[in-house]
Design a protein around this motif. Structure first.
Motif, PDB file in Angstrom:
ATOM      1  N   GLY A  22     -75.644 -12.395 -42.919  1.00 27.59           N
ATOM      2  CA  GLY A  22     -76.100 -13.195 -44.156  1.00 27.59           C
ATOM      3  C   GLY A  22     -75.644 -12.637 -45.457  1.00 27.59           C
ATOM      4  O   GLY A  22     -76.065 -12.993 -46.473  1.00 27.59           O
ATOM      5  N   GLY A  23     -74.506 -11.730 -45.574  1.00 27.44           N
ATOM      6  CA  GLY A  23     -74.087 -11.294 -46.791  1.00 27.44           C
ATOM      7  C   GLY A  23     -72.971 -12.276 -47.196  1.00 27.44           C
ATOM      8  O   GLY A  23     -73.455 -13.476 -47.359  1.00 27.44           O
ATOM      9  N   ALA A  24     -72.178 -11.863 -47.945  1.00 19.40           N
ATOM     10  CA  ALA A  24     -71.207 -12.777 -48.714  1.00 19.40           C
ATOM     11  C   ALA A  24     -70.864 -14.214 -48.164  1.00 19.40           C
ATOM     12  O   ALA A  24     -70.276 -14.135 -46.883  1.00 19.40           O
ATOM     13  CB  ALA A  24     -69.903 -12.303 -49.020  1.00 19.40           C
ATOM     14  N   GLY A  25     -71.207 -15.202 -48.235  1.00 15.10           N
ATOM     15  CA  GLY A  25     -71.027 -16.486 -47.775  1.00 15.10           C
ATOM     16  C   GLY A  25     -72.312 -16.846 -47.153  1.00 15.10           C
ATOM     17  O   GLY A  25     -72.261 -18.121 -46.653  1.00 15.10           O
ATOM     18  N   GLY A  26     -73.235 -16.081 -46.816  1.00 18.77           N
ATOM     19  CA  GLY A  26     -74.357 -16.532 -46.355  1.00 18.77           C
ATOM     20  C   GLY A  26     -74.455 -17.086 -44.763  1.00 18.77           C
ATOM     21  O   GLY A  26     -73.363 -17.182 -43.990  1.00 18.77           O
ATOM     22  N   GLY A  27     -75.528 -16.999 -44.132  1.00 14.88           N
ATOM     23  CA  GLY A  27     -75.712 -17.607 -42.879  1.00 14.88           C
ATOM     24  C   GLY A  27     -74.756 -17.384 -41.799  1.00 14.88           C
ATOM     25  O   GLY A  27     -74.330 -18.407 -41.132  1.00 14.88           O
ATOM     26  N   GLY A  28     -74.597 -16.278 -41.242  1.00  9.56           N
ATOM     27  CA  GLY A  28     -73.683 -16.416 -40.158  1.00  9.56           C
ATOM     28  C   GLY A  28     -72.294 -16.527 -40.227  1.00  9.56           C
ATOM     29  O   GLY A  28     -71.855 -17.724 -39.787  1.00  9.56           O
ATOM     30  N   MET A  29     -71.656 -16.005 -41.067  1.00  7.17           N
ATOM     31  CA  MET A  29     -70.225 -16.290 -41.425  1.00  7.17           C
ATOM     32  C   MET A  29     -69.075 -16.452 -40.063  1.00  7.17           C
ATOM     33  O   MET A  29     -68.518 -17.284 -40.001  1.00  7.17           O
ATOM     34  CB  MET A  29     -69.426 -15.562 -42.548  1.00  7.17           C
ATOM     35  N   GLY A  30     -69.433 -15.710 -39.445  1.00  7.10           N
ATOM     36  CA  GLY A  30     -68.275 -15.329 -38.247  1.00  7.10           C
ATOM     37  C   GLY A  30     -67.065 -15.727 -38.331  1.00  7.10           C
ATOM     38  O   GLY A  30     -66.513 -15.320 -39.194  1.00  7.10           O
ATOM     39  N   GLY A  31     -66.680 -17.056 -37.727  1.00  4.01           N
ATOM     40  CA  GLY A  31     -65.433 -17.371 -37.616  1.00  4.01           C
ATOM     41  C   GLY A  31     -65.096 -17.990 -39.237  1.00  4.01           C
ATOM     42  O   GLY A  31     -64.131 -18.334 -39.620  1.00  4.01           O
ATOM     43  N   GLY A  32     -66.147 -18.082 -40.104  1.00  6.26           N
ATOM     44  CA  GLY A  32     -66.146 -18.813 -41.362  1.00  6.26           C
ATOM     45  C   GLY A  32     -65.047 -17.676 -42.119  1.00  6.26           C
ATOM     46  O   GLY A  32     -64.375 -18.306 -43.096  1.00  6.26           O
ATOM     47  N   LEU A  33     -64.791 -16.386 -41.924  1.00  9.30           N
ATOM     48  CA  LEU A  33     -64.078 -15.599 -42.530  1.00  9.30           C
ATOM     49  C   LEU A  33     -62.730 -16.182 -42.299  1.00  9.30           C
ATOM     50  O   LEU A  33     -61.860 -16.029 -43.350  1.00  9.30           O
ATOM     51  CB  LEU A  33     -64.374 -14.119 -41.957  1.00  9.30           C
ATOM     52  N   LEU A  34     -62.338 -16.437 -41.230  1.00  5.32           N
ATOM     53  CA  LEU A  34     -60.932 -16.981 -40.979  1.00  5.32           C
ATOM     54  C   LEU A  34     -60.588 -18.080 -41.682  1.00  5.32           C
ATOM     55  O   LEU A  34     -59.557 -18.095 -42.298  1.00  5.32           O
ATOM     56  CB  LEU A  34     -60.624 -17.144 -39.288  1.00  5.32           C
ATOM     57  N   GLU A  35     -61.802 -19.010 -41.516  1.00  6.47           N
ATOM     58  CA  GLU A  35     -61.202 -20.355 -42.477  1.00  6.47           C
ATOM     59  C   GLU A  35     -61.136 -20.114 -43.945  1.00  6.47           C
ATOM     60  O   GLU A  35     -60.567 -20.669 -44.755  1.00  6.47           O
ATOM     61  CB  GLU A  35     -62.373 -21.214 -42.168  1.00  6.47           C
ATOM     62  N   GLN A  36     -61.937 -19.104 -44.288  1.00  3.42           N
ATOM     63  CA  GLN A  36     -61.673 -18.771 -45.980  1.00  3.42           C
ATOM     64  C   GLN A  36     -60.256 -18.210 -46.374  1.00  3.42           C
ATOM     65  O   GLN A  36     -59.745 -18.379 -47.122  1.00  3.42           O
ATOM     66  CB  GLN A  36     -62.585 -17.611 -46.315  1.00  3.42           C
ATOM     67  N   VAL A  37     -59.653 -17.545 -45.202  1.00  2.00           N
ATOM     68  CA  VAL A  37     -58.058 -16.997 -45.567  1.00  2.00           C
ATOM     69  C   VAL A  37     -57.263 -18.247 -45.176  1.00  2.00           C
ATOM     70  O   VAL A  37     -56.309 -18.299 -46.018  1.00  2.00           O
ATOM     71  CB  VAL A  37     -57.860 -16.024 -44.311  1.00  2.00           C
ATOM     72  N   LEU A  38     -57.647 -19.086 -44.314  1.00  2.00           N
ATOM     73  CA  LEU A  38     -56.840 -20.003 -44.135  1.00  2.00           C
ATOM     74  C   LEU A  38     -56.751 -21.491 -45.090  1.00  2.00           C
ATOM     75  O   LEU A  38     -56.024 -22.159 -45.247  1.00  2.00           O
ATOM     76  CB  LEU A  38     -57.087 -20.831 -42.765  1.00  2.00           C
ATOM     77  N   GLY A  39     -58.128 -21.308 -45.707  1.00  2.00           N
ATOM     78  CA  GLY A  39     -58.303 -22.568 -46.718  1.00  2.00           C
ATOM     79  C   GLY A  39     -57.398 -22.703 -47.868  1.00  2.00           C
ATOM     80  O   GLY A  39     -56.550 -21.639 -48.201  1.00  2.00           O
ATOM     81  N   GLY A  40     -57.491 -23.664 -48.416  1.00  5.73           N
ATOM     82  CA  GLY A  40     -56.319 -23.860 -49.680  1.00  5.73           C
ATOM     83  C   GLY A  40     -56.897 -23.076 -50.831  1.00  5.73           C
ATOM     84  O   GLY A  40     -55.914 -22.978 -51.736  1.00  5.73           O
ATOM     85  N   SER A  41     -58.178 -22.583 -50.874  1.00  5.94           N
ATOM     86  CA  SER A  41     -58.667 -22.083 -52.063  1.00  5.94           C
ATOM     87  C   SER A  41     -58.154 -20.529 -51.951  1.00  5.94           C
ATOM     88  O   SER A  41     -58.033 -19.865 -50.963  1.00  5.94           O
ATOM     89  CB  SER A  41     -60.102 -22.054 -52.281  1.00  5.94           C
ATOM     90  N   PRO A  42     -58.296 -19.739 -53.188  1.00  7.30           N
ATOM     91  CA  PRO A  42     -58.029 -18.630 -53.199  1.00  7.30           C
ATOM     92  C   PRO A  42     -58.968 -17.665 -52.278  1.00  7.30           C
ATOM     93  O   PRO A  42     -60.191 -17.936 -52.286  1.00  7.30           O
ATOM     94  CB  PRO A  42     -58.021 -17.858 -54.711  1.00  7.30           C
ATOM     95  N   THR A  43     -58.521 -16.856 -51.472  1.00  3.68           N
ATOM     96  CA  THR A  43     -59.411 -16.203 -50.556  1.00  3.68           C
ATOM     97  C   THR A  43     -60.439 -15.059 -51.193  1.00  3.68           C
ATOM     98  O   THR A  43     -59.778 -14.290 -52.134  1.00  3.68           O
ATOM     99  CB  THR A  43     -58.653 -15.340 -49.443  1.00  3.68           C
ATOM    100  N   PRO A  44     -61.618 -15.314 -51.135  1.00  3.87           N
ATOM    101  CA  PRO A  44     -62.594 -14.424 -51.891  1.00  3.87           C
ATOM    102  C   PRO A  44     -62.298 -12.800 -51.096  1.00  3.87           C
ATOM    103  O   PRO A  44     -62.411 -12.657 -49.993  1.00  3.87           O
ATOM    104  CB  PRO A  44     -64.004 -14.783 -51.481  1.00  3.87           C
ATOM    105  N   LYS A  45     -62.265 -11.929 -52.108  1.00  9.74           N
ATOM    106  CA  LYS A  45     -61.910 -10.634 -51.652  1.00  9.74           C
ATOM    107  C   LYS A  45     -63.021  -9.720 -51.315  1.00  9.74           C
ATOM    108  O   LYS A  45     -63.032  -8.823 -50.501  1.00  9.74           O
ATOM    109  CB  LYS A  45     -61.040  -9.803 -52.816  1.00  9.74           C
ATOM    110  N   GLN A  46     -64.191 -10.101 -51.747  1.00  8.18           N
ATOM    111  CA  GLN A  46     -65.397  -9.154 -51.488  1.00  8.18           C
ATOM    112  C   GLN A  46     -65.821  -8.959 -49.857  1.00  8.18           C
ATOM    113  O   GLN A  46     -65.996  -7.855 -49.410  1.00  8.18           O
ATOM    114  CB  GLN A  46     -66.606  -9.698 -52.246  1.00  8.18           C
TER     115      GLN A  46
END
Length: 170
Positions: free
Chosen positions: A70-94
């Protein structure tokens, strides 16, 4: 296929190269040199005092509960971490820094990893320090995404891949 090959195939290295404004070969070399430290850190986080496996409430359990649950990004990020790196926006560093803090224990260890890899590869430590949180997010995101989120199995598989890759001279 080892972890580095999987991340490359997923486009992680190309995405990091674009975001850090470096060539893909440098991103791949840097990530390949940083991966063993990240995976080894995850392995240490997964084992408690006296070599026993940890449950929730320490080590990797805290990582899973805090950063992923439930931390940064909320609600069970799981694979969402990978998508944040792959996304077109700057990757959040926290989220990546939170993962690094959990697996290495302190920023000094992360800095030491970057300095050591810099010394052996010639890649500037400042670049490696920028890459570490992104790569940590990609690794943990990949682990959580695969095999239904079975962390223990994924960690064992990734550790096996890294060891096999190292034995082959990669």
């Amino acid at each position: 296929m080892n972890l580095a090959q999987t991340l490359q195939q997923d486009g992680v290295f190309d995405s990091m190269a674009r975001e850090l404004n470096i060539d893909p070969q440098t991103a791949q070399s840097a990530a390949g040199a940083l991966l063993p430290a990240i995976v080894a850190g995850l392995g240490r986080s997964h084992v408690g005092a006296g070599g026993s496996r940890t449950a929730a409430g320490g080590g990797l359990g805290d990582l899973l509960g805090g950063v992923l649950g439930g931390g940064a990004g909320g609600g069970g990020m799981g694979g969402g971490l990978l998508e944040q790196v792959l996304g077109g926006s700057p990757t959040p560093k926290q989220p990546g820094n939170d993962i690094l803090g959990q697996i290495f224990g302190s920023k000094d260890v992360s800095r030491g990893v970057a300095e050591e890899v810099s010394g052996s590869t010639g890649i500037p430590a400042t670049l490696l320090k920028q890459m570490l949180p992104m790569l940590a997010m990609a690794v943990v995101g990949h682990m959580m995404k695969g095999k239904g989120g079975a962390m223990g199995g994924a960690l064992g598989g990734i550790l096996g891949q890294v060891v096999t890759g190292m034995m082959r001279g990669r």
